[in-house]
Design a protein around this motif. Sequence first.
Motif, PDB file in Angstrom:
ATOM      1  N   CYS A  91       0.911  -1.101  -0.037  1.00 45.49           N
ATOM      2  CA  CYS A  91       0.157   0.002   0.186  1.00 45.49           C
ATOM      3  C   CYS A  91       0.993   1.183   0.106  1.00 45.49           C
ATOM      4  N   ASP A  92       1.275   1.523  -1.160  1.00 41.98           N
ATOM      5  CA  ASP A  92       2.301   2.643  -1.154  1.00 41.98           C
ATOM      6  C   ASP A  92       1.775   4.013  -1.161  1.00 41.98           C
ATOM      7  N   CYS A 119       4.608   2.130   1.989  1.00 45.40           N
ATOM      8  CA  CYS A 119       5.882   2.751   1.099  1.00 45.40           C
ATOM      9  C   CYS A 119       6.919   2.748   1.932  1.00 45.40           C
ATOM     10  N   ARG A 120       7.067   2.323   2.888  1.00 43.89           N
ATOM     11  CA  ARG A 120       8.383   1.977   3.585  1.00 43.89           C
ATOM     12  C   ARG A 120       8.777   0.558   3.814  1.00 43.89           C
ATOM     13  N   LEU A 121       8.195  -0.158   2.687  1.00 44.28           N
ATOM     14  CA  LEU A 121       8.314  -1.510   2.772  1.00 44.28           C
ATOM     15  C   LEU A 121       8.943  -2.015   1.362  1.00 44.28           C
ATOM     16  N   THR A 122       9.636  -3.194   0.983  1.00 40.30           N
ATOM     17  CA  THR A 122      10.016  -3.666  -0.195  1.00 40.30           C
ATOM     18  C   THR A 122       8.881  -4.720  -0.615  1.00 40.30           C
ATOM     19  N   PRO A 123       8.539  -4.261  -1.950  1.00 35.66           N
ATOM     20  CA  PRO A 123       7.324  -5.587  -2.297  1.00 35.66           C
ATOM     21  C   PRO A 123       7.904  -6.677  -2.805  1.00 35.66           C
ATOM     22  N   GLY A 124       7.195  -8.057  -2.504  1.00 38.06           N
ATOM     23  CA  GLY A 124       7.706  -8.947  -3.081  1.00 38.06           C
ATOM     24  C   GLY A 124       7.837  -8.969  -4.533  1.00 38.06           C
ATOM     25  N   GLU A 182      -4.932   8.594 -16.991  1.00 37.93           N
ATOM     26  CA  GLU A 182      -5.958   9.285 -16.316  1.00 37.93           C
ATOM     27  C   GLU A 182      -7.188   8.675 -16.400  1.00 37.93           C
ATOM     28  N   PRO A 183      -8.121   8.364 -15.367  1.00 34.62           N
ATOM     29  CA  PRO A 183      -7.900   9.088 -13.869  1.00 34.62           C
ATOM     30  C   PRO A 183      -6.962   8.248 -12.726  1.00 34.62           C
ATOM     31  N   PHE A 184      -6.118   7.370 -13.291  1.00 33.78           N
ATOM     32  CA  PHE A 184      -5.524   6.575 -12.323  1.00 33.78           C
ATOM     33  C   PHE A 184      -4.215   6.777 -11.998  1.00 33.78           C
ATOM     34  N   ILE A 185      -3.829   7.874 -12.705  1.00 39.22           N
ATOM     35  CA  ILE A 185      -2.210   8.447 -12.273  1.00 39.22           C
ATOM     36  C   ILE A 185      -2.005   8.975 -10.690  1.00 39.22           C
ATOM     37  N   ARG A 186      -1.123   8.446 -10.100  1.00 39.90           N
ATOM     38  CA  ARG A 186      -0.929   8.878  -8.705  1.00 39.90           C
ATOM     39  C   ARG A 186       0.511   9.019  -8.551  1.00 39.90           C
ATOM     40  N   PRO A 187       0.797  10.182  -7.952  1.00 36.99           N
ATOM     41  CA  PRO A 187       2.123  10.624  -8.021  1.00 36.99           C
ATOM     42  C   PRO A 187       2.998   9.922  -6.914  1.00 36.99           C
ATOM     43  N   ASP A 188       2.539   9.021  -5.893  1.00 37.51           N
ATOM     44  CA  ASP A 188       3.188   8.283  -5.168  1.00 37.51           C
ATOM     45  C   ASP A 188       3.316   6.751  -5.753  1.00 37.51           C
ATOM     46  N   LYS A 189       2.846   6.413  -6.708  1.00 42.25           N
ATOM     47  CA  LYS A 189       3.148   5.108  -7.180  1.00 42.25           C
ATOM     48  C   LYS A 189       4.731   4.828  -7.355  1.00 42.25           C
TER      49      LYS A 189
END
Length: 292
Positions: free
Chosen positions: A119-120, A125-130, A283-290
Motif C-alpha cells: 500500500c504505497d 511505502c516504507r516496505l520492499t514489495p515481493g 488518467e484518472p488513475f495516475i498517482r504521484p506516489d506510485k
Amino acid sequence: MEMLNIALLQLLPKNTLEERWQQGIEACRRAKEMGADIALFPEMWSSGYHIPKDISLLKSLAQGAQSPFVQSFGELARELEMAIAVTFLEAWEPLPRNTMVLFDRHGLPVLTYAKVHTCDFGEECRLTPGEGFFTAELDTAKGSVTVGAMICYDREFPESARLLMLQGAEVVLVPNACPMELNRLSQLRGRAYENMVAIATCNYPQGQPDCNGHSTVFDGVAYLPEEEASRDTCILDAGAQPGIYLAKLNLKQLRKYRREEVHGNAYRRPEKYHALVSQEVQEPFIRPDKRK
C-alpha cells in the motif's frame, strides 16, 4: 483427501514481540486441539501490523527468516504435526518486507511469500514489495494440497488470484489487516468464484486499529447438481470478536467441481489480454506516489 480443516487465528495482538510470540504459540496449540490441519495468522503478526515512520526503528522491529521467532513456528509445526502460516515484518534490504512463511507438518518451510501489492499510498511505502506469486504442495496427514498466498491489498487485484490459479492453487491463504466490509468481502467471494479456489482470510478482530474481524473462508463451489440455484460459497465468517475459528473445507467436493465447471482456465483467451501486461497508466488513475 476429503476435508481440510483451516484455523483462522483472529487474535488481538499483545504489546511486545515476546508477548505476541507466546500468544501465537498458545493459539497454534489450541488450533491443533480443535483439529486444524493449517493455522493461519493475520497480517504481519510479529509487529501487530506496526510500521514506524522512523526507518531505524522499522528495521529494528524486523525479523529474519532464520530468526528464533520465525523458526520457532517451524519447530512448533513439527511438534504438532500441523501446518502453520506465520506472518512477520521480514528483515530485508533496502527495507523490510511484509511476509508469510508456511511451514508444513514436518516443520519445513514450503512457501515464502512477500506482499507484492504494498500500500504505497500509506505506510507500506516504507516496505520492499515481493517479487511474485507462488504455490507449493503442502503435505498434510490427510494428503497433499496445492497452496498459494496473497496478503491483504493483493486481494484487490484480480491478477493475484488468477496467477495462483494458473499455478494450480486449490487453497489461497490471505493474512489481512483492514476493515473487512461488504465490498472487500465481495472481492474475496469473486476471486474464489472466478478461479474455483478456496480462499481463507485471517484478519485482526475488532479492537485492533482499522480492523473489524470477519475472517472468512470461501470454498469456491458455486453450484452443486443437487441444488437448483447457486449456493453461498462462504463457509465461515468469524464476526468481529477475537477467537480461533475453524473452517472445514470439503476439498473432495472442490476438486470434483474444478474438473467439471466452466470457470478457471478452461475457456480463457489469453491471446486477447495484451493490455494486462502493459505498464502504461493513464488518467484518472495516475498517482504521484506510485512506486517506480
